[in-house]
Design a protein around this motif. Structure first.
Motif, short mmCIF file in Angstrom:
data_model
loop_
_atom_site.label_atom_id
_atom_site.label_comp_id
_atom_site.label_asym_id
_atom_site.label_seq_id
_atom_site.Cartn_x
_atom_site.Cartn_y
_atom_site.Cartn_z
N LEU A 189 1.18 -1.63 -0.07
CA LEU A 189 -0.07 0.13 0.07
C LEU A 189 0.69 1.46 -0.03
CD1 LEU A 189 -3.21 -1.39 2.20
CD2 LEU A 189 -3.22 -0.91 0.20
N ALA A 190 2.03 0.65 0.02
CA ALA A 190 2.55 2.28 0.71
C ALA A 190 3.73 2.79 -0.78
CB ALA A 190 4.15 2.15 1.70
N LEU A 191 3.21 1.79 -1.66
CA LEU A 191 3.75 1.64 -2.87
C LEU A 191 3.02 2.82 -3.88
CD1 LEU A 191 6.04 2.25 -5.51
CD2 LEU A 191 5.32 -0.60 -6.31
N VAL A 192 1.48 2.39 -3.35
CA VAL A 192 0.09 2.80 -3.76
C VAL A 192 1.02 5.15 -3.85
CG1 VAL A 192 -2.21 2.95 -3.87
CG2 VAL A 192 -1.03 0.91 -4.04
N GLY A 193 0.76 4.47 -1.89
CA GLY A 193 0.56 6.32 -1.46
C GLY A 193 1.05 6.75 -1.70
N ALA A 194 2.46 6.47 -2.09
CA ALA A 194 4.07 6.83 -3.13
C ALA A 194 3.57 8.01 -4.06
CB ALA A 194 5.58 6.43 -3.08
N VAL A 195 2.73 6.99 -4.96
CA VAL A 195 2.63 7.00 -6.57
C VAL A 195 1.20 7.65 -6.33
CG1 VAL A 195 2.12 6.33 -9.07
CG2 VAL A 195 3.31 4.79 -7.46
N VAL A 196 -0.13 7.23 -5.43
CA VAL A 196 -1.06 8.81 -5.51
C VAL A 196 -0.51 10.04 -5.46
CG1 VAL A 196 -3.11 9.36 -4.50
CG2 VAL A 196 -2.39 6.90 -5.72
N GLY A 197 0.33 10.00 -3.90
CA GLY A 197 1.31 11.03 -3.48
C GLY A 197 1.73 12.42 -4.38
N GLU A 198 2.67 11.31 -5.77
CA GLU A 198 3.23 12.65 -7.28
C GLU A 198 2.69 12.88 -7.76
OE1 GLU A 198 6.99 9.70 -6.14
OE2 GLU A 198 5.27 9.13 -7.77
N PHE A 199 1.40 12.06 -7.53
CA PHE A 199 -0.11 12.72 -8.93
C PHE A 199 0.27 14.28 -8.42
CE2 PHE A 199 -2.12 8.59 -9.32
CZ PHE A 199 -1.14 7.73 -10.54
N ILE A 200 -0.59 14.36 -7.24
CA ILE A 200 -0.93 15.54 -6.89
C ILE A 200 0.00 16.51 -6.18
CG2 ILE A 200 -2.78 17.37 -5.11
CD1 ILE A 200 -4.15 15.16 -5.23
N ALA A 201 1.44 16.34 -5.58
CA ALA A 201 2.77 17.03 -4.82
C ALA A 201 3.99 16.77 -5.54
CB ALA A 201 2.67 16.65 -3.61
N ALA A 202 3.90 16.44 -6.66
CA ALA A 202 4.93 16.66 -6.70
C ALA A 202 5.96 16.41 -8.40
CB ALA A 202 5.73 15.03 -6.52
N SER A 203 6.70 17.32 -8.96
CA SER A 203 7.73 16.86 -9.73
C SER A 203 7.96 16.56 -10.21
CB SER A 203 7.64 18.45 -9.94
OG SER A 203 8.72 19.29 -9.02
N LYS A 204 8.68 15.51 -9.31
CA LYS A 204 9.61 14.37 -9.73
C LYS A 204 9.14 12.82 -8.91
CE LYS A 204 13.80 15.02 -10.50
NZ LYS A 204 15.20 15.34 -9.83
N GLY A 205 8.78 11.63 -10.15
CA GLY A 205 8.82 10.20 -9.22
C GLY A 205 8.02 9.40 -10.27
N LEU A 206 7.68 8.57 -10.37
CA LEU A 206 7.19 7.30 -11.23
C LEU A 206 5.81 7.79 -11.18
CD1 LEU A 206 8.58 4.41 -10.44
CD2 LEU A 206 9.21 5.48 -12.52
#
Length: 255
Positions: A189-206
């Protein structure tokens, strides 16, 4: 690898190859647009180009760092909270409704608040990841501590063991398999959280790369990133299984 596992692994690989061939044949036979569904060959080419050129590596590194930080923070707090609530019934009755309420709120809805509080970048994603993987480990730890055999607890009481001794020498070792099962769930679930978080709050990441490929209508790139996410998830899950076997090895030797 055990001998009887080899046919299963080969069967799994053959199934994957068959599905990919069917996918490729369907795309070519039906002449599907690559914008709608790219063939596996196009996805593989996009994946290779991204890896060979180094385009994927900064995004992959960012997601891995966010994942590790989020898992470390969330699982540490979850494990300690599970012990605290498992050992103190009054605290459990007092705090458990608030813990459950914090988990039923979609983390994606909280992302704008985290951006406001922590700014853009890695911090909001780490917080989202930690919140997502906190609950599975806390719940499994709490449940494991409450399911110790009563006769064993009575034996420790007769021997005059303190609460701390009972916890560290009986409850945690007995509940370790259930706690590690919660860790496996938390990591996925943590990987899901990291990717979903990057959808909104990041300019870098998968996750950010998925949004970027969507914006450029590059479906092959999007599928390539999804393949990377799947491979990363499988790698992290296997690492968790290895950790579990290592931690449980002393108990398997004594039984």
């Amino acid at each position: 690898m055990k001998r009887h596992e080899l046919p299963l692994r080969l069967g799994s690989l053959l199934l994957a190859a068959g599905l990919l061939l069917a996918w490729e044949a369907a795309c070519r036979t039906l002449r599907l647009s690559a914008l709608v569904l790219p063939p596996p060959s196009a996805v593989a080419q996009s994946l290779w180009q991204g890896l060979a050129s180094g385009y994927f590596w900064p995004h992959l590194r960012t997601t891995v760092v966010e994942l590790l930080l989020g898992v470390t923070l969330g699982c540490t707090v979850g494990f300690l909270a599970g012990i605290l609530l498992g050992e103190h019934a009054l605290l459990r009755r007092l705090l458990m409704p608030y813990v459950v309420a914090s988990q039923v709120i979609p983390k994606l809805a909280l992302a704008p608040l985290f951006v406001l509080w922590f700014g853009f970048g890695m911090a909001p994603t780490v917080v989202i990841t930690a919140l997502i993987c906190f609950f599975p480990l806390m719940e499994n730890t709490l449940t494991a501590l409450q399911q110790v055999a009563p006769e064993r607890l009575e034996l420790f009481r007769m021997l005059g063991a303190t609460r701390a001794q009972t916890l560290w020498r009986l409850k945690l070792p007995s509940g370790l398999p259930a706690i590690l099962a919660g860790l496996r769930v938390a990591v996925v679930l943590a990987l899901v959280g990291a990717v979903v978080g990057e959808f909104i709050a990041a300019s870098k990441g998968l996750g950010a790369l998925v949004i970027a490929s969507q914006g450029t209508m590059d479906t092959s790139l999007m599928f390539a990133v999804l393949v990377l996410i799947a491979l990363l998830g499988m790698l992290v899950y296997q690492a968790t299984l290895l950790l579990e076997r290592w931690l449980l090895l002393p108990f398997t030797r004594t039984t």
